[in-house]
Design a protein around this motif. Structure first.
Motif, PDB file in Angstrom:
ATOM      1  N   GLY A 170       0.809  -1.215   0.000  1.00  0.00           N
ATOM      2  CA  GLY A 170       0.000   0.000   0.000  1.00  0.00           C
ATOM      3  C   GLY A 170       0.838   1.259   0.000  1.00  0.00           C
ATOM      4  N   PHE A 171       0.152   2.394  -0.104  1.00  0.00           N
ATOM      5  CA  PHE A 171       0.793   3.708  -0.032  1.00  0.00           C
ATOM      6  C   PHE A 171       0.531   4.285   1.360  1.00  0.00           C
ATOM      7  CE2 PHE A 171      -0.097   3.469  -4.672  1.00  0.00           C
ATOM      8  CZ  PHE A 171       1.193   3.667  -5.152  1.00  0.00           C
ATOM      9  N   PRO A 172       1.529   4.394   2.205  1.00  0.00           N
ATOM     10  CA  PRO A 172       1.300   4.822   3.589  1.00  0.00           C
ATOM     11  C   PRO A 172       0.884   6.278   3.735  1.00  0.00           C
ATOM     12  CG  PRO A 172       3.654   4.614   3.159  1.00  0.00           C
ATOM     13  CD  PRO A 172       2.941   4.045   1.968  1.00  0.00           C
ATOM     14  N   ASN A 173       1.157   7.129   2.721  1.00  0.00           N
ATOM     15  CA  ASN A 173       0.892   8.558   2.853  1.00  0.00           C
ATOM     16  C   ASN A 173      -0.123   9.093   1.845  1.00  0.00           C
ATOM     17  OD1 ASN A 173       2.958   9.253   4.955  1.00  0.00           O
ATOM     18  ND2 ASN A 173       4.331   8.425   3.394  1.00  0.00           N
ATOM     19  N   LEU A 174      -0.661   8.242   1.001  1.00  0.00           N
ATOM     20  CA  LEU A 174      -1.557   8.690  -0.067  1.00  0.00           C
ATOM     21  C   LEU A 174      -2.878   9.195   0.508  1.00  0.00           C
ATOM     22  CD1 LEU A 174      -1.660   8.934  -3.146  1.00  0.00           C
ATOM     23  CD2 LEU A 174      -2.708   6.668  -3.213  1.00  0.00           C
ATOM     24  N   GLU A 175      -3.262  10.438   0.128  1.00  0.00           N
ATOM     25  CA  GLU A 175      -4.473  11.049   0.651  1.00  0.00           C
ATOM     26  C   GLU A 175      -5.574  11.208  -0.397  1.00  0.00           C
ATOM     27  OE1 GLU A 175      -3.323  14.753   2.365  1.00  0.00           O
ATOM     28  OE2 GLU A 175      -2.106  13.830   3.942  1.00  0.00           O
ATOM     29  N   ASP A 176      -5.199  11.414  -1.660  1.00  0.00           N
ATOM     30  CA  ASP A 176      -6.181  11.663  -2.712  1.00  0.00           C
ATOM     31  C   ASP A 176      -5.927  10.766  -3.921  1.00  0.00           C
ATOM     32  OD1 ASP A 176      -7.376  14.009  -1.385  1.00  0.00           O
ATOM     33  OD2 ASP A 176      -5.454  14.960  -1.828  1.00  0.00           O
ATOM     34  N   ILE A 177      -6.974  10.089  -4.390  1.00  0.00           N
ATOM     35  CA  ILE A 177      -6.896   9.276  -5.605  1.00  0.00           C
ATOM     36  C   ILE A 177      -8.005   9.720  -6.545  1.00  0.00           C
ATOM     37  CG2 ILE A 177      -7.076   6.967  -6.594  1.00  0.00           C
ATOM     38  CD1 ILE A 177      -6.051   5.806  -4.021  1.00  0.00           C
ATOM     39  N   ILE A 178      -7.624  10.099  -7.772  1.00  0.00           N
ATOM     40  CA  ILE A 178      -8.577  10.526  -8.787  1.00  0.00           C
ATOM     41  C   ILE A 178      -8.287   9.719 -10.047  1.00  0.00           C
ATOM     42  CG2 ILE A 178      -9.533  12.480 -10.062  1.00  0.00           C
ATOM     43  CD1 ILE A 178      -8.124  14.278  -7.947  1.00  0.00           C
ATOM     44  N   LEU A 179      -9.166   8.780 -10.398  1.00  0.00           N
ATOM     45  CA  LEU A 179      -8.902   7.867 -11.497  1.00  0.00           C
ATOM     46  C   LEU A 179     -10.041   7.909 -12.517  1.00  0.00           C
ATOM     47  CD1 LEU A 179      -7.687   4.786  -9.404  1.00  0.00           C
ATOM     48  CD2 LEU A 179      -6.306   6.654 -10.334  1.00  0.00           C
ATOM     49  N   THR A 180      -9.671   8.084 -13.788  1.00  0.00           N
ATOM     50  CA  THR A 180     -10.647   8.106 -14.878  1.00  0.00           C
ATOM     51  C   THR A 180     -10.245   7.091 -15.936  1.00  0.00           C
ATOM     52  OG1 THR A 180     -11.104  10.459 -14.527  1.00  0.00           O
ATOM     53  CG2 THR A 180     -11.716   9.528 -16.666  1.00  0.00           C
ATOM     54  N   ASN A 181     -11.180   6.209 -16.301  1.00  0.00           N
ATOM     55  CA  ASN A 181     -10.915   5.164 -17.292  1.00  0.00           C
ATOM     56  C   ASN A 181      -9.662   4.371 -16.932  1.00  0.00           C
ATOM     57  OD1 ASN A 181     -11.411   3.667 -19.634  1.00  0.00           O
ATOM     58  ND2 ASN A 181     -10.096   4.972 -20.891  1.00  0.00           N
ATOM     59  N   VAL A 182      -9.620   3.915 -15.719  1.00  0.00           N
ATOM     60  CA  VAL A 182      -8.506   3.097 -15.233  1.00  0.00           C
ATOM     61  C   VAL A 182      -8.993   1.676 -15.023  1.00  0.00           C
ATOM     62  CG1 VAL A 182      -6.955   2.684 -13.276  1.00  0.00           C
ATOM     63  CG2 VAL A 182      -7.235   4.997 -14.176  1.00  0.00           C
ATOM     64  N   ASN A 183      -8.231   0.715 -15.504  1.00  0.00           N
ATOM     65  CA  ASN A 183      -8.585  -0.691 -15.359  1.00  0.00           C
ATOM     66  C   ASN A 183      -7.717  -1.326 -14.285  1.00  0.00           C
ATOM     67  OD1 ASN A 183      -8.593  -3.696 -15.974  1.00  0.00           O
ATOM     68  ND2 ASN A 183     -10.120  -2.969 -17.419  1.00  0.00           N
ATOM     69  N   PHE A 184      -8.346  -2.073 -13.383  1.00  0.00           N
ATOM     70  CA  PHE A 184      -7.622  -2.666 -12.262  1.00  0.00           C
ATOM     71  C   PHE A 184      -7.223  -4.117 -12.493  1.00  0.00           C
ATOM     72  CE2 PHE A 184      -9.966   0.888 -10.479  1.00  0.00           C
ATOM     73  CZ  PHE A 184      -8.980   1.502  -9.720  1.00  0.00           C
TER      74      PHE A 184
END
Length: 427
Positions: A170-184
């Motif tokens: 994981g990302f220990p410090n990540l606060e904001d995620i904004i994803l458009t047309n992203v495939n997981f």
């Protein structure tokens, strides 16, 4: 004075001003550079010996829309030139890069993203905190080096593939995620991604979202639009015992700014509501969503029974809901108004009292029978309602708007304080 003229005078300063430029306070140089377009910041190397290559210490590298537009303007927009310029800047850069913004336009046809992968590798070694990649090319698979950026605070991706390595925790410090047309892709082994500081999660048109198995105990803002397979992930997040509230976030016009406007609610669209009905529990969710304070249904159709059942399911299982917003989309020929009207009028359509609901806003109302019955149901089940706002569709004429108002005003209200407000659709 025009900013462009000011920059031109500054960058073409003559020898008489050389000493003044050289004597700029150290703590002013970096702020000046970071306010200049990147190509002009590089040009400051000619100002004086002290300024030579100072741009290589810039903490923000902005290869966004303006940078690409410069290539178009000078007629030098080619894959080779675009890649070469960015690569040279990245290779010569020294010190930390805290913000990296990249726009890959459709005019650039990449056979591979090998050079972009190299830029990501450089970022992973320079304590990057903000990454935004808007890709108008073929799908870009985020390289493993990005998942080693443990100082990352903000991640924005458009048209990318997000597949972390198996060992990624994981990302220990990540606060904001904004994803458009992203495939997981595929989450092999059900690996859980730990995001202990995540506050804002926005997903637009993403695929295989249920493979995005995350743990986010501090999540505050959640927006899921156009992601039909996000049901498991969303329900898991909403049922987290650590989640205090779910909020709505609205993305600014430019993803590079990462401006989030909090509305203290959870936003979902018709796709998700249809899935709720398909999950065989249209009357109740697996758990009551205690955290939900405000809720928005967007791209919602009152002519779709599944969407209607899903919406009432959410209302039935949100005992602390204070605000509701419904944005109606135009109904097509497949809409079954009689079927949805009969469902709303049935005894068990909403058999719970919405004790906490205080505000309701209905947008793009067309005046159909199921819409009016839905309004009537809310007025009847909300004893503490204070304000209901109804904004008719811009396509509805004055006579129809008058008819809507006339019908709503005669509906009985459980709350003696409830005020119904009709707004101009153009506002």
């Amino acid at each position: 004075m025009d900013n462009r003229h000011t920059r031109r005078r500054f960058l073409t300063s003559n020898a008489d001003n050389d000493d003044n430029i050289s004597n700029f306070p150290e703590d002013l140089i970096n702020p000046i550079l970071e306010r200049l377009p990147l190509e002009e910041a590089v040009r400051t190397s000619v100002l004086s010996k002290r300024w030579r290559y100072r741009w290589t210490n810039m903490r923000k590298l902005d290869f966004f829309y303006r940078f690409s537009k410069q290539f178009l303007n000078i007629g030098a927009f080619s894959c080779h030139g675009f890649i070469r310029v960015i690569s040279q800047i990245m290779i010569k850069h020294k010190g930390p890069i805290l913000t990296f913004l990249l726009y890959i336009p459709k005019e650039i046809v990449l056979d591979s993203f090998q050079e972009v992968d190299q830029w990501m590798l450089i970022l992973s070694r320079n304590n990057v905190r903000r990454i935004a990649i808007v890709n108008s090319n073929q799908i870009y698979q985020i390289p493993y080096s990005v998942f080693s950026c443990l100082e990352l605070r903000v991640l924005g991706l458009v048209n990318c593939s997000f597949k972390p390595p198996l060992e990624f925790k994981g990302f220990p410090n990540l606060e904001d995620i904004i994803l458009t047309n992203v495939n997981f892709g595929v989450n092999v082994g059900g690996t859980v991604i730990n995001l202990p500081q995540l506050k804002n999660l926005i997903l637009y048109g993403c695929g295989n979202v249920n493979n995005f198995n995350i743990k986010a105990e501090k999540l505050q803002n959640l927006r899921v639009i156009g992601c039909p397979d996000a049901n498991a992930m969303v329900l898991q997040l909403l049922h987290s015992e650590h989640l205090n509230a779910a909020h709505i976030c609205r993305l600014s016009r430019s993803i590079k700014d990462f401006i989030l406007v909090k509305r203290f609610s959870f936003t979902i669209d018709g796709y998700f509501l249809k899935i709720l009905a398909a999950e065989k529990f249209p009357n109740s969710l697996p758990h009551v969503v205690q955290c939900l304070k405000e809720l928005e249904f967007t791209s919602f159709s009152f002519g779709d029974l599944n969407q209607l059942q899903g919406s009432l399911c959410m209302l039935r299982n949100s005992p602390n809901l204070k605000g509701l917003r419904v944005t109606h989309m135009p109904m097509g020929p497949e809409a079954d108004l009689e079927l949805t009207s009969n469902y709303i009028e049935s005894v068990d359509s909403l058999d719970e009292t919405l004790f906490m609901l205080k505000t309701v806003e209905m947008t793009s109302v067309e005046g159909s029978r199921p819409e009016l019955l839905f309004v009537k149901l809310l007025l009847d089940r909300s004893p503490h309602l204070e304000r209901m706002i109804i904004r008719p569709s811009a396509k509805v004429d004055a006579e129809k708007r008058h008819s809507i108002a006339k019908n709503v005003l005669i509906f009985p209200r459980a709350s003696t304080k409830a005020k119904v407000v009709f707004l101009d659709p153009q506002l």
